[in-house]
Design a protein around this motif. Structure first.
Motif, mmCIF file in Angstrom:
data_model
loop_
_atom_site.group_PDB
_atom_site.id
_atom_site.type_symbol
_atom_site.label_atom_id
_atom_site.label_comp_id
_atom_site.label_asym_id
_atom_site.label_seq_id
_atom_site.Cartn_x
_atom_site.Cartn_y
_atom_site.Cartn_z
ATOM 1 N N VAL A 14 45.810 52.293 15.571
ATOM 2 C CA VAL A 14 45.979 52.152 17.020
ATOM 3 C C VAL A 14 45.404 50.815 17.462
ATOM 4 N N GLN B 261 47.795 59.087 19.552
ATOM 5 C CA GLN B 261 48.249 59.307 18.191
ATOM 6 C C GLN B 261 48.444 57.983 17.443
ATOM 7 N N ASN C 17 49.470 54.684 15.351
ATOM 8 C CA ASN C 17 50.412 53.562 15.518
ATOM 9 C C ASN C 17 50.698 53.201 16.975
ATOM 10 N N THR C 18 50.004 53.824 17.907
ATOM 11 C CA THR C 18 50.186 53.480 19.311
ATOM 12 C C THR C 18 49.614 52.095 19.603
ATOM 13 N N GLY D 18 51.675 59.339 22.472
ATOM 14 C CA GLY D 18 52.208 59.318 21.114
ATOM 15 C C GLY D 18 52.391 60.679 20.491
ATOM 16 N N ASN E 288 56.673 55.210 17.557
ATOM 17 C CA ASN E 288 55.381 55.077 18.219
ATOM 18 C C ASN E 288 55.560 54.892 19.716
ATOM 19 N N VAL E 289 54.453 54.656 20.402
ATOM 20 C CA VAL E 289 54.449 54.321 21.828
ATOM 21 C C VAL E 289 53.847 52.928 21.981
ATOM 22 N N ASN F 9 55.580 60.827 24.775
ATOM 23 C CA ASN F 9 55.904 61.090 23.372
ATOM 24 C C ASN F 9 56.374 59.839 22.650
ATOM 25 N N ARG F 10 56.111 59.797 21.372
ATOM 26 C CA ARG F 10 56.523 58.661 20.555
ATOM 27 C C ARG F 10 58.026 58.722 20.270
ATOM 28 N N SER G 186 60.453 52.863 19.343
ATOM 29 C CA SER G 186 59.295 52.983 20.238
ATOM 30 C C SER G 186 59.677 53.560 21.593
ATOM 31 N N HIS H 296 60.639 60.995 24.216
ATOM 32 C CA HIS H 296 60.822 60.008 23.152
ATOM 33 C C HIS H 296 61.863 58.944 23.515
#
Length: 295
Positions: A131, A146, A148-149, A164, A185-186, A201-202, A207, A224
């Protein structure tokens, strides 16, 4: 009541807005109150010119530039183009409503994260692996971010929001459902605020994007692969379904629901409670169920 030193207030108004406030005799501190309270020795503001001057008790009133002041008015009236903005800047300068000052020991931070300078993280937050949180962003208590955000600088994530989370996607096979993994991801831009209990949501593969300056109120849901355009306002209890594209500077009122896959044009307004099932043109106002253009 909250109070401000009068000398400091005079300096601030002069430096920030080139507005002069005359010295208030025998008054060293001035108090803040709501307009309907209207107490003596207070600072207040109004956005309209229909003031009942017979009942006005405030020492200082920040008012629109076109307001007409009666003779022998005991209230000092400060005329400005945008009274609400001036009052907001006063609050921002003299008061701080942020109670988080560092990174809490109870926060759980994953591996390979980039937490930039000035970031504050509240109690019981969970930060996944990889992150990125930009400079001077604030993560309130109980937030879950979550893996990789990416979060830009000077953002505010309010209590118990989830960034995420897994998207809602299933494929039916006979009498069962197979869950579709969401491995995107987000990405959140700079200066974004996300309200308490809001979920973003991711993406399924790519993205979910929340661009610079977006403000999202409490208890809303962004699905998403949504792309929320720059400086858009999303009020409380809004549901944006998957893959919706929202143009910049749009306004989405409380209780709006937007179906998946459609486009909301730039500077569009979705009225309170609108059920939006079709794309909306730029600079258009829609409302109702189903949403229709205001004529």
């Amino acid at each position: 009541m909250h109070k401000i030193n009068v000398t400091e207030l005079c300096k601030f108004l002069h430096n920030e807005f080139s507005v002069s406030l005359e010295p208030l005799s025998q008054l060293k501190e001035i108090f803040l109150c709501d307009l309907d309270e209207n107490e003596p020795n207070t600072l207040n503001w109004c956005s309209k010119d229909n003031i009942d001057w017979n009942t006005m008790k405030a020492a200082v009133l920040i008012a629109p530039s076109n307001i007409k002041i009666p003779m022998n008015c005991k209230t000092q009236v400060v005329k400005v183009e945008r009274p609400r903005l001036v009052f907001a800047k006063i609050l921002e300068n003299f008061f701080n409503d942020i109670t988080i000052h560092d990174i809490s020991e109870s926060a759980k931070i994953g591996t390979n994260c980039q937490i930039h300078s000035g970031v504050r993280i509240g109690h019981n937050c969970v930060i996944g692996d990889n992150v990125i949180i930009g400079k001077n962003s604030i993560i309130d208590h109980g937030v879950i971010i979550q893996k990789n955000t990416q979060i830009g600088k000077q953002c505010m994530l309010n209590a118990n929001c989830i960034i995420g989370g897994h998207g809602f996607g299933y494929e039916k096979v006979e009498e069962d459902y197979i869950r579709i993994p969401h491995i995107g991801n987000v990405v959140i831009g700079d200066g974004v605020e996300v309200g308490a209990l809001t979920c973003i949501n991711r993406g399924t593969l790519g993205s979910t994007l929340v661009n610079n300056g977006v403000k999202i109120d409490d208890s809303s849901f962004i699905a998403h692969n949504v792309n929320v355009g720059k400086n858009t306002i999303i009020c409380s209890h809004v549901v944006i379904c998957g893959s919706v594209q929202i143009g910049k500077n749009s306004w989405i009122a409380p209780g709006v629901m937007v179906r998946d896959g459609i486009t909301i044009g730039e500077s569009a307004t979705l009225g309170m409670g609108a059920i939006v099932t079709k794309s909306v043109d730029a600079q258009t106002i829609v409302f109702g169920n189903p949403a229709r253009k205001k004529i």
